[in-house]
Design a protein around this motif. Sequence first.
Motif, PDB file in Angstrom:
ATOM      1  N   ARG A 259     -32.930  18.549  31.564  1.00  0.00           N
ATOM      2  CA  ARG A 259     -31.491  18.316  31.775  1.00  0.00           C
ATOM      3  C   ARG A 259     -31.245  16.961  32.433  1.00  0.00           C
ATOM      4  N   ALA A 260     -32.111  16.614  33.408  1.00  0.00           N
ATOM      5  CA  ALA A 260     -31.885  15.409  34.216  1.00  0.00           C
ATOM      6  C   ALA A 260     -32.529  14.155  33.630  1.00  0.00           C
ATOM      7  N   GLY A 261     -33.495  14.330  32.738  1.00  0.00           N
ATOM      8  CA  GLY A 261     -34.232  13.166  32.252  1.00  0.00           C
ATOM      9  C   GLY A 261     -35.144  12.603  33.326  1.00  0.00           C
TER      10      GLY A 261
ATOM     11  N   THR B 100     -31.723  10.477  41.980  1.00  0.00           N
ATOM     12  CA  THR B 100     -30.981  11.471  42.758  1.00  0.00           C
ATOM     13  C   THR B 100     -29.658  11.808  42.076  1.00  0.00           C
ATOM     14  N   VAL B 101     -28.968  10.796  41.531  1.00  0.00           N
ATOM     15  CA  VAL B 101     -27.708  11.020  40.809  1.00  0.00           C
ATOM     16  C   VAL B 101     -27.962  11.876  39.567  1.00  0.00           C
ATOM     17  N   LYS B 102     -29.029  11.571  38.819  1.00  0.00           N
ATOM     18  CA  LYS B 102     -29.354  12.352  37.617  1.00  0.00           C
ATOM     19  C   LYS B 102     -29.593  13.816  37.972  1.00  0.00           C
TER      20      LYS B 102
ATOM     21  N   ALA C 210     -27.322  16.952  36.793  1.00  0.00           N
ATOM     22  CA  ALA C 210     -27.936  18.042  36.023  1.00  0.00           C
ATOM     23  C   ALA C 210     -27.704  19.401  36.693  1.00  0.00           C
ATOM     24  N   LEU C 211     -27.638  19.406  38.020  1.00  0.00           N
ATOM     25  CA  LEU C 211     -27.406  20.657  38.758  1.00  0.00           C
ATOM     26  C   LEU C 211     -25.917  20.971  38.885  1.00  0.00           C
TER      27      LEU C 211
ATOM     28  N   HIS D  23     -22.149   9.949  33.040  1.00  0.00           N
ATOM     29  CA  HIS D  23     -22.187  11.221  33.757  1.00  0.00           C
ATOM     30  C   HIS D  23     -21.918  12.335  32.750  1.00  0.00           C
ATOM     31  N   PRO D  24     -22.056  13.607  33.158  1.00  0.00           N
ATOM     32  CA  PRO D  24     -21.780  14.709  32.227  1.00  0.00           C
ATOM     33  C   PRO D  24     -20.353  14.631  31.676  1.00  0.00           C
TER      34      PRO D  24
END
Length: 190
Positions: free
Chosen positions: A32-34, A55-57, A61-62, A128-129
């Motif tokens: 999910r986060a790569g 940390t942003v990724k 993802a969370l 971002h998502p």
Amino acid sequence: MSDLDQLTQALARNLKRWRNERGFTLDALAARAGVSRGMIIQIEQARTNPSVGTTVKLADALGVSLTTLLDHEQGTHVRLVPPEQAVRMWSTPAGSRTTLLVGTEARGPLELWSWTLVPGEGSSSDPHPHGTTELLHVTAGVLTLVVDGVEHAVPAGTSAVFEASAPHTYRNDGDETVELTMAVSVPPVR
């Protein structure tokens, strides 16, 4: 314990907590986060200090804010964040910097940021998502906001809002320091 040690321990504890709460395996979160599975293990064991981008990724993802991942104290319904507890995310020797002021998980993560960009500097962000919105207000200078390759001049006193699921960059192309406040709203994980 140093500030960095405290931050590393909080990130380790909170990453594991939110990964488990979301029901994500290490492999699922990595996908999910790569971010590599090995990196997530190192972070959860407090053996490394990841980059801001990593940390942003992970936060994206969370579906939680950076504040939540980095918070070492869970507060009450009203949480005051004195200036010395704001999280300095990055800075440059020339004087550019970003500070995460406060964030919340109400109806999805919501973060409030303070930015300073000295002339000639900038910061780029991965998309971002889908559904993530950024709002900003420039209080000094002229910000060059680039969203999906299109440049927008945002002078002092002007606000902007945009869908942040496209690549975006904040630049100071002028000769005056840019000051801005930004809010980031991330949709909750479904």
